[in-house]
Design an enzyme around this catalytic site. Structure first.
Site, PDB file in Angstrom:
ATOM      1  N   HIS A 108      10.641  12.710  -3.850  1.00 40.62           N
ATOM      2  CA  HIS A 108       9.416  12.637  -4.651  1.00 40.62           C
ATOM      3  C   HIS A 108       9.218  14.010  -5.263  1.00 40.62           C
ATOM      4  CE1 HIS A 108       8.627   9.831  -1.272  1.00 40.62           C
ATOM      5  NE2 HIS A 108       7.975   9.122  -2.149  1.00 40.62           N
TER       6      HIS A 108
ATOM      7  N   MET B 188      18.548   9.335  -6.977  1.00 39.34           N
ATOM      8  CA  MET B 188      17.266   8.658  -7.185  1.00 39.34           C
ATOM      9  C   MET B 188      16.114   9.655  -7.078  1.00 39.34           C
ATOM     10  SD  MET B 188      14.486   7.612  -5.166  1.00 39.34           S
ATOM     11  CE  MET B 188      14.501   6.617  -3.672  1.00 39.34           C
TER      12      MET B 188
ATOM     13  N   GLU C 216       9.634  -1.176  -5.418  1.00 43.32           N
ATOM     14  CA  GLU C 216       9.682  -1.364  -3.959  1.00 43.32           C
ATOM     15  C   GLU C 216       8.406  -2.036  -3.472  1.00 43.32           C
ATOM     16  OE1 GLU C 216      10.533   2.239  -1.840  1.00 43.32           O
ATOM     17  OE2 GLU C 216       9.896   1.396   0.084  1.00 43.32           O
TER      18      GLU C 216
ATOM     19  N   ASP D 210      16.464   0.480   0.501  1.00 41.09           N
ATOM     20  CA  ASP D 210      15.921   1.361   1.541  1.00 41.09           C
ATOM     21  C   ASP D 210      16.272   0.781   2.908  1.00 41.09           C
ATOM     22  OD1 ASP D 210      14.912   3.142  -0.256  1.00 41.09           O
ATOM     23  OD2 ASP D 210      12.799   2.816   0.232  1.00 41.09           O
TER      24      ASP D 210
HETATM   25  C1  GLT Z   1       7.006   6.443   1.564  1.00 37.60           C
HETATM   26  C2  GLT Z   1       7.192   4.965   1.755  1.00 37.60           C
HETATM   27  C3  GLT Z   1       8.570   4.538   1.435  1.00 37.60           C
HETATM   28  C4  GLT Z   1       8.904   4.705  -0.004  1.00 37.60           C
HETATM   29  C5  GLT Z   1       8.947   6.109  -0.422  1.00 37.60           C
HETATM   30  C6  GLT Z   1       9.154   6.175  -1.905  1.00 37.60           C
HETATM   31  S1  GLT Z   1       7.592   6.996   0.082  1.00 37.60           S
HETATM   32  O1  GLT Z   1       7.659   7.148   2.569  1.00 37.60           O
HETATM   33  O2  GLT Z   1       6.871   4.663   3.101  1.00 37.60           O
HETATM   34  O3  GLT Z   1       8.808   3.230   1.823  1.00 37.60           O
HETATM   35  O4  GLT Z   1      10.211   4.210  -0.196  1.00 37.60           O
HETATM   36  O5  GLT Z   1       7.985   6.398  -2.594  1.00 37.60           O
HETATM   37 MN    MN Z   2      10.873   2.834   1.244  1.00 35.54          MN
END
Ligand code: GLT
Ligand code: MN
Ligand code: MN
Length: 390
Positions: A57, A91, A184, A248
């Site tokens: 970030h 990313m 996400e 993720d």
């Molecule tokens: C944060 C969140 C994650 C996201 C990140 C990206 S920030 O830690 O819990 O799941 O992927 O903004």
């Molecule tokens: Mn995440």
């Protein structure tokens, strides 16, 4: 098998967020339990462990109130660490959740000036990501939600969210950044309810954008599990739609708060099928770990955690190879999928001739229902394989 030491290498494309290994063990009930690890040290240590890169970030690297000269100094030091180690930044993303200004959302705040600030912060962060070579831009709208539905029309919030993404797609095109956006989902936390709570909801939303081709998803293991969903299925849908732009990886003990546990530490069977799917699908993106070490750990434990995430991925990958080469498992699968060629020909795309043929087929329902399906045996063989007794 003995020759496989599960050593991660850059070609495996393992990445970690600066915020993941940099997590200091804070939770809503307790403060940090370990010291800060600097971004340059994170880059160096992850590279020694065999990772491909790091993601960030804006504020993982640059404090929110840094001056322009501070920013430039930090970025140049960070770039040097990347160059020295050969690590990449595939990313980047924006922190649109930590600061109090985002208490009621960023792109979906009721306050138009907060929405403008969110756009400004994101464009600056996209500039930073582009400078570091990132081609994937993640949007996690952690604060884009509500506790009090009386305060905000959820349709209006979706409209604002869409406007922001359309605007930022144009910005990326205008600047020639070549970003792919990855959305996400998460069902709740920190908001009581977050808009677009699942990967499936994100896929529906993407089709309504001005540049749907630029936008895909970034599913997270724990976030789908918080909704009680099967992560392997969510990723399969994203892949099948050509929309898996990032992933993720972490783990979770059932549908509770977001735990971000070491990949493969809990959901062994589901994550085995996930890795098998990723490896067999032709997915070429980063294998990103969005997880953090237990609160009990010091820095040494953090590196054990990071190595464990990558090791577990490679163990699952090896197990997938064994699964594909296991004669008994493959014979069972062949039996399960066996079909007469004339039946297969009738399935698939519609034609009037096919429809008429199908309507007159002699299909004996009772006979069909009586066919045994050896799924118990198949699943037990899978378990034997995963537990290492095969
Ligand atoms: C944060 C969140 C994650 C996201 C990140 C990206 S920030 O830690 O819990 O799941 O992927 O903004
Ligand atoms: Mn995440
Ligand atoms: Mn999470």
């Amino acid at each position: 098998m003995a020759s496989n030491n599960f050593q991660p290498k850059p070609e495996h494309k393992f990445t970690f967020g600066l915020w993941t290994v940099g997590n200091r063990g804070r939770d809503p009930f307790g403060d940090a339990t370990r010291a800060t690890i600097s971004p340059t040290r994170i880059v160096q240590r992850l590279s020694e462990l065999g990772a491909y890169g790091v993601n960030l970030h804006d504020n993982d690297l640059i404090p929110i109130d840094a001056s322009a000269s501070e920013r430039d100094r930090i970025v140049s030091e960070f770039k040097k660490a990347l160059d020295d180690s050969g690590m990449k930044v595939p990313m980047a993303t924006t922190n649109l959740f930590y600061d109090a200004v985002f208490k009621d959302g960023a792109f979906t705040s009721n306050d138009a000036r907060v929405r403008l600030y969110a756009l400004q912060k994101t464009m600056r962060s996209m500039d930073l990501g582009a400078e570091l070579g990132a081609k994937i831009y993640v949007f996690w709208g952690g604060r884009e939600g509500a506790e009090v539905d009386a305060a905000k029309d959820a349709r209006e919030a979706l409209k604002w969210n869409r406007e922001a993404l359309d605007f930022l797609c144009e910005y990326s095109i205008d600047q020639g950044y070549g970003y792919k956006f990855a959305l996400e989902a998460k069902p709740n936390e920190p908001r009581g309810d977050i808009y677009l709570p699942t990967t499936g909801a994100m896929l529906g939303f993407i089709a309504t954008l001005d540049h749907p081709d630029m936008v895909g998803v970034n599913p997270e293991v724990g976030h789908e599990q918080m909704s009680g969903l099967n992560f392997y299925h969510a990723v399969a849908q994203a892949l099948e739609a050509g929309k898996l732009f990032h992933i993720d990886l972490n783990d979770q003990k059932g549908p509770r708060f977001d735990q971000d546990l070491r990949f493969g530490s809990e959901s062994i069977k589901n994550l085995f099928f996930l890795v098998k799917l990723l490896e067999e699908s032709g997915y070429e993106g980063p294998r990103h770990f969005d997880a953090h070490s237990y609160r009990s750990e010091n820095e040494d434990g953090v590196w054990v955690f990071a190595a464990g995430c990558m090791r577990n991925y490679l163990i699952f990958k090896e197990k997938a190879r064994q699964f594909n080469e296991d004669a008994e498992i493959q014979a069972l699968l062949k039996e399960i999928h066996a079909a007469a060629p004339e039946d297969s020909e009738l399935l698939g795309r519609y034609s009037r001739a096919k429809a008429e043929k199908i309507k007159t087929l002699q299909l004996d329902r009772t006979h069909l229902a009586a066919k045994p399906l050896p799924y118990e045996r198949l699943d037990q063989l899978t378990i034997d394989l995963l537990l290492g007794v095969r």
